[in-house]
Design an enzyme around this catalytic site. Structure first.
Site, PDB file in Angstrom:
ATOM      1  N   ARG A   5      21.705   6.216 -20.756  1.00 29.78           N
ATOM      2  CA  ARG A   5      21.965   6.526 -22.166  1.00 29.78           C
ATOM      3  C   ARG A   5      22.585   7.917 -22.334  1.00 29.78           C
ATOM      4  NH1 ARG A   5      18.323   9.252 -25.015  1.00 29.78           N
ATOM      5  NH2 ARG A   5      18.486   7.903 -26.828  1.00 29.78           N
TER       6      ARG A   5
ATOM      7  N   GLU B  89       0.806  -1.220   0.000  1.00 28.48           N
ATOM      8  CA  GLU B  89       0.000   0.000   0.000  1.00 28.48           C
ATOM      9  C   GLU B  89       0.839   1.271   0.000  1.00 28.48           C
ATOM     10  OE1 GLU B  89      -3.407   2.244  -0.213  1.00 28.48           O
ATOM     11  OE2 GLU B  89      -3.145   0.074  -0.451  1.00 28.48           O
TER      12      GLU B  89
END
Length: 245
Positions: free
Chosen positions: A154, A116
């Site tokens: 990247r 939760e």
């Protein structure tokens, strides 16, 4: 760069971190990855990492002890503490600007939750950043962490084959990327714009700049509010608004 991930499901990262650009980045020595099951740091005799929320309510909440212990272990002996990133739908929305910011760091730790939610003390006293990849809820933080890690790695030096690629990506300039074409010049009667075949790089650059602005205007007007537009782009934008009325 060193990237650590704390997750209850380390096996989820195998394919992503050891394929394609992520694999190349490790081979080049640009980054190292370590994924740890933070259940290992639980002092509970059953190695529980969650419990019922005080005050009642649905679901289970991640306890602070295992995550505090895990981050402490990952930080041991370091001169500079790592950036600790909590994956959470309540967090700041992740952007390319944030990816560029993270790419300048040396050590990132991602916390991937389940159940939760988190004990609030984790948010207040352990993490440096809370991030969300959008206004929706996932089963856990793993997929979101993978997306962010990919976008950051990247950008590291010597990772992509073309050094200009990350600079010209959508969002890096504040605008969406211009349309791209490749061979053949005519495919089933569908032709590449003539300007791209002209060899005139000044005209090509101008076309790409205008197409980038046009695409952003048509698809993501919200980006134009903060985009650092040149004088030519501002004039072109005024022209677009007149034409679209």
């Amino acid at each position: 760069m060193r990237i650590d991930v704390l997750s209850l499901f380390p096996e989820m990262f195998e394919g992503v971190l050891h394929s394609s650009i992520m694999k190349k980045a490790q081979t080049n020595g640009a980054v190292s990855f370590e994924v740890t099951d933070f259940r290992e740091y639980s002092t509970d005799k059953h190695h529980k990492v969650d419990d019922y929320p005080y005050g009642g309510g649905a679901g289970m909440v991640l306890k602070p002890q295992p995550l505090f212990a895990a981050v402490e272990a990952l930080s041991e002996g370091l001169e500079k503490l790592p950036r600790v990133i909590l994956m959470c739908p309540q967090g700041e929305k992740f952007t390319q600007k944030k990816a560029e910011e993270f790419a300048a760091d040396e050590h990132l730790v991602f916390i991937c939750g389940h159940y939760e939610g988190y004990d609030e003390r984790i948010r207040q006293h352990l993490v440096t950043d809370e991030l969300s990849i959008g206004d929706f809820v996932l089963t856990g933080g793993e997929i979101a962490a993978m997306a962010i890690i990919d976008s950051v790695v990247r950008l590291l030096p010597n990772v992509l084959g073309n050094v200009d690629s990350p600079v010209l990506d959508s969002f890096s300039t504040g605008l969406l990327e211009h349309p791209q074409y490749t061979r053949p010049a005519n495919f089933n009667g569908l032709e590449v714009p003539e300007v791209l075949l002209s060899g005139n790089h000044a005209k090509i650059d101008k076309w790409r700049e205008e197409q980038s602005l046009l695409r952003t205007f048509e698809r993501r007007k919200d980006l134009l509010q903060d985009a650092p537009l040149t004088e030519h782009q501002q004039k072109f934008l005024v022209q677009l608004k007149r034409e679209k009325k």
